[in-house]
Design a protein around this motif. Structure first.
Motif, PDB file in Angstrom:
ATOM      1  N   VAL A   1      69.151  29.806  31.768  1.00  0.00           N
ATOM      2  CA  VAL A   1      69.728  30.174  33.065  1.00  0.00           C
ATOM      3  C   VAL A   1      68.634  30.107  34.132  1.00  0.00           C
ATOM      4  N   TRP A   2      69.022  29.599  35.339  1.00  0.00           N
ATOM      5  CA  TRP A   2      68.072  29.474  36.441  1.00  0.00           C
ATOM      6  C   TRP A   2      68.644  30.096  37.696  1.00  0.00           C
ATOM      7  N   THR A   3      67.847  30.248  38.749  1.00  0.00           N
ATOM      8  CA  THR A   3      66.447  30.654  38.689  1.00  0.00           C
ATOM      9  C   THR A   3      66.491  32.131  38.972  1.00  0.00           C
ATOM     10  N   VAL A   4      66.204  32.937  37.987  1.00  0.00           N
ATOM     11  CA  VAL A   4      66.522  34.361  37.983  1.00  0.00           C
ATOM     12  C   VAL A   4      65.273  35.142  38.368  1.00  0.00           C
ATOM     13  N   ASN A   5      65.301  35.763  39.567  1.00  0.00           N
ATOM     14  CA  ASN A   5      64.064  36.363  40.090  1.00  0.00           C
ATOM     15  C   ASN A   5      64.135  37.867  40.356  1.00  0.00           C
ATOM     16  N   SER A   6      65.341  38.421  40.578  1.00  0.00           N
ATOM     17  CA  SER A   6      65.395  39.857  40.906  1.00  0.00           C
ATOM     18  C   SER A   6      65.565  40.672  39.625  1.00  0.00           C
ATOM     19  N   THR A   7      65.088  41.923  39.685  1.00  0.00           N
ATOM     20  CA  THR A   7      65.223  42.833  38.526  1.00  0.00           C
ATOM     21  C   THR A   7      66.683  42.931  38.094  1.00  0.00           C
ATOM     22  N   GLU A   8      67.583  43.066  39.090  1.00  0.00           N
ATOM     23  CA  GLU A   8      69.009  43.222  38.784  1.00  0.00           C
ATOM     24  C   GLU A   8      69.546  41.988  38.028  1.00  0.00           C
ATOM     25  N   ASP A   9      69.222  40.811  38.540  1.00  0.00           N
ATOM     26  CA  ASP A   9      69.738  39.590  37.905  1.00  0.00           C
ATOM     27  C   ASP A   9      69.105  39.357  36.533  1.00  0.00           C
ATOM     28  N   ILE A  10      67.820  39.637  36.415  1.00  0.00           N
ATOM     29  CA  ILE A  10      67.149  39.447  35.114  1.00  0.00           C
ATOM     30  C   ILE A  10      67.805  40.364  34.081  1.00  0.00           C
ATOM     31  N   ASN A  11      68.024  41.620  34.461  1.00  0.00           N
ATOM     32  CA  ASN A  11      68.670  42.559  33.530  1.00  0.00           C
ATOM     33  C   ASN A  11      70.078  42.098  33.145  1.00  0.00           C
ATOM     34  N   LYS A  12      70.809  41.563  34.130  1.00  0.00           N
ATOM     35  CA  LYS A  12      72.167  41.072  33.836  1.00  0.00           C
ATOM     36  C   LYS A  12      72.124  39.944  32.817  1.00  0.00           C
ATOM     37  N   MET A  13      71.134  39.058  32.966  1.00  0.00           N
ATOM     38  CA  MET A  13      71.046  37.914  32.042  1.00  0.00           C
ATOM     39  C   MET A  13      70.596  38.361  30.650  1.00  0.00           C
ATOM     40  N   ILE A  14      69.751  39.391  30.585  1.00  0.00           N
ATOM     41  CA  ILE A  14      69.376  39.955  29.273  1.00  0.00           C
ATOM     42  C   ILE A  14      70.632  40.545  28.619  1.00  0.00           C
ATOM     43  N   ASP A  15      71.429  41.279  29.425  1.00  0.00           N
ATOM     44  CA  ASP A  15      72.676  41.870  28.900  1.00  0.00           C
ATOM     45  C   ASP A  15      73.631  40.799  28.384  1.00  0.00           C
ATOM     46  N   LEU A  16      73.627  39.638  29.038  1.00  0.00           N
ATOM     47  CA  LEU A  16      74.530  38.553  28.618  1.00  0.00           C
ATOM     48  C   LEU A  16      74.056  37.870  27.335  1.00  0.00           C
ATOM     49  N   ASN A  17      72.806  38.197  26.914  1.00  0.00           N
ATOM     50  CA  ASN A  17      72.261  37.649  25.661  1.00  0.00           C
ATOM     51  C   ASN A  17      71.979  36.140  25.735  1.00  0.00           C
ATOM     52  N   VAL A  18      71.496  35.685  26.925  1.00  0.00           N
ATOM     53  CA  VAL A  18      71.083  34.280  27.030  1.00  0.00           C
ATOM     54  C   VAL A  18      69.827  34.072  26.180  1.00  0.00           C
ATOM     55  N   ASP A  19      69.508  32.819  25.887  1.00  0.00           N
ATOM     56  CA  ASP A  19      68.331  32.530  25.055  1.00  0.00           C
ATOM     57  C   ASP A  19      67.054  32.365  25.884  1.00  0.00           C
ATOM     58  N   PHE A  20      67.199  31.773  27.070  1.00  0.00           N
ATOM     59  CA  PHE A  20      66.038  31.499  27.928  1.00  0.00           C
ATOM     60  C   PHE A  20      66.332  31.959  29.352  1.00  0.00           C
ATOM     61  N   ILE A  21      65.292  32.448  30.030  1.00  0.00           N
ATOM     62  CA  ILE A  21      65.423  32.791  31.446  1.00  0.00           C
ATOM     63  C   ILE A  21      64.384  31.984  32.214  1.00  0.00           C
ATOM     64  N   THR A  22      64.856  31.138  33.125  1.00  0.00           N
ATOM     65  CA  THR A  22      63.958  30.357  33.974  1.00  0.00           C
ATOM     66  C   THR A  22      63.751  31.133  35.273  1.00  0.00           C
ATOM     67  N   THR A  23      62.481  31.370  35.622  1.00  0.00           N
ATOM     68  CA  THR A  23      62.184  32.311  36.704  1.00  0.00           C
ATOM     69  C   THR A  23      60.898  31.969  37.451  1.00  0.00           C
ATOM     70  N   ASP A  24      60.861  32.391  38.732  1.00  0.00           N
ATOM     71  CA  ASP A  24      59.616  32.330  39.505  1.00  0.00           C
ATOM     72  C   ASP A  24      58.774  33.583  39.252  1.00  0.00           C
ATOM     73  N   GLU A  25      59.336  34.534  38.473  1.00  0.00           N
ATOM     74  CA  GLU A  25      58.680  35.823  38.223  1.00  0.00           C
ATOM     75  C   GLU A  25      58.498  36.052  36.719  1.00  0.00           C
ATOM     76  N   PRO A  26      57.671  35.229  36.070  1.00  0.00           N
ATOM     77  CA  PRO A  26      57.570  35.346  34.602  1.00  0.00           C
ATOM     78  C   PRO A  26      57.026  36.695  34.124  1.00  0.00           C
ATOM     79  N   LEU A  27      56.135  37.317  34.888  1.00  0.00           N
ATOM     80  CA  LEU A  27      55.549  38.590  34.416  1.00  0.00           C
ATOM     81  C   LEU A  27      56.560  39.732  34.521  1.00  0.00           C
ATOM     82  N   LEU A  28      57.304  39.756  35.629  1.00  0.00           N
ATOM     83  CA  LEU A  28      58.359  40.764  35.791  1.00  0.00           C
ATOM     84  C   LEU A  28      59.414  40.589  34.686  1.00  0.00           C
ATOM     85  N   THR A  29      59.781  39.336  34.432  1.00  0.00           N
ATOM     86  CA  THR A  29      60.788  39.058  33.402  1.00  0.00           C
ATOM     87  C   THR A  29      60.309  39.543  32.035  1.00  0.00           C
TER      88      THR A  29
END
Ligand code: MG
Length: 258
Positions: free
Chosen positions: A222-250
């Protein structure tokens, strides 16, 4: 251990292994840090240094057939906008990235990538004006990857269905993902692609596509996931990969769930 305890334990273990943590892909490399820039060689090396699963990069074919690294369809040189695919490499080479690096060729990018120890390279083929140009770019880049023996460390993504088909034709083992968000997992599976790599709004609208993909043996990026809220939503959805400009926050947010 009685039978009931054994079954309960096995169910628990299978749950743990099915809900594996997300892998992180640094969008255009890890560029939000000193000395880096989007799609620079420095961004690739920095993604490797933070042990990202992958470092993403965008590529084009110059008018004289040189595969080059750039995100946008055009570059601005001496105040003039030039389309990358209609400009010879010698001219494109005059472009400087924000960190002072010259606009890299794919060849130079792969030379640097050979020195990486952790990250994979996620190559995005940008869509071109003709199928012939796209086929030429796919052939040249896949040949370069194979000549270097890097095929187990490179994955491909594209908005262009022709590129997805070309990768499957040229290297049936190469992971290739479709970006455009308009095709269901079933269609992606029938094409022979590895999975979907869709905008987070597409997955919010079609959350069932994650499970559908997994049931079909496909992966979900999933792309391009940068906010805490969106990253958490994608973790909840159980995706395999998160593409982000914020790799450390993720990474921090994924680790909180462990
Ligand atoms: Mg890209």
């Amino acid at each position: 251990m009685n039978q009931k305890t054994l079954i309960t334990s096995l169910l628990f273990l299978s749950f743990i292994f099915s809900a594996t943590a997300q892998e992180i892909i640094a969008h255009r490399g890890y560029w939000k840090t000193d000395g880096s820039a989007q799609n620079s060689i420095a961004a690739l090396m920095k993604a490797d240094a933070i042990k990202a699963y992958g470092s993403e990069v965008d590529i084009w074919l110059s008018s004289d057939g040189v595969p080059v690294v750039n995100h946008d369809a055009d570059v601005t040189l001496d105040g003039k906008k030039l389309l990358v695919q209609e400009t010879p490499f010698a001219t494109l080479r005059k472009m400087k990235l924000a960190n002072g690096e010259p606009l890299p060729t794919v060849e130079e990018y792969l030379d640097a990538f050979e020195k990486c120890k952790n990250t994979k390279l996620i190559i995005e083929f940008k869509t071109h004006r003709t199928k012939e140009r796209e086929d030429e770019l796919a052939q040249k880049v896949i040949d370069m990857v194979h000549e270097r023996g890097l095929q187990n460390r490179v994955e491909y993504i594209s908005f262009g269905i022709n590129f997805v088909a070309q990768v499957i034709k040229l290297d049936a083992n190469a992971p290739v993902y479709y970006l455009n968000g308009d095709l269901s997992p079933r269609v992606i599976k029938s094409m022979g692609a590895f999975g979907i790599d869709y905008h987070h709004n597409v997955l919010k609208k079609n959350p069932q596509w994650v499970k559908e993909s997994h049931d079909l043996g496909l992966k979900v990026n999933v792309w391009t996931v940068n906010s805490t809220e969106d990253i958490n939503k994608m973790i909840d959805l159980n995706v395999d990969f998160i593409t982000t400009d914020e790799p450390l926050l993720t990474e921090e947010l994924i680790n909180k769930r462990k």
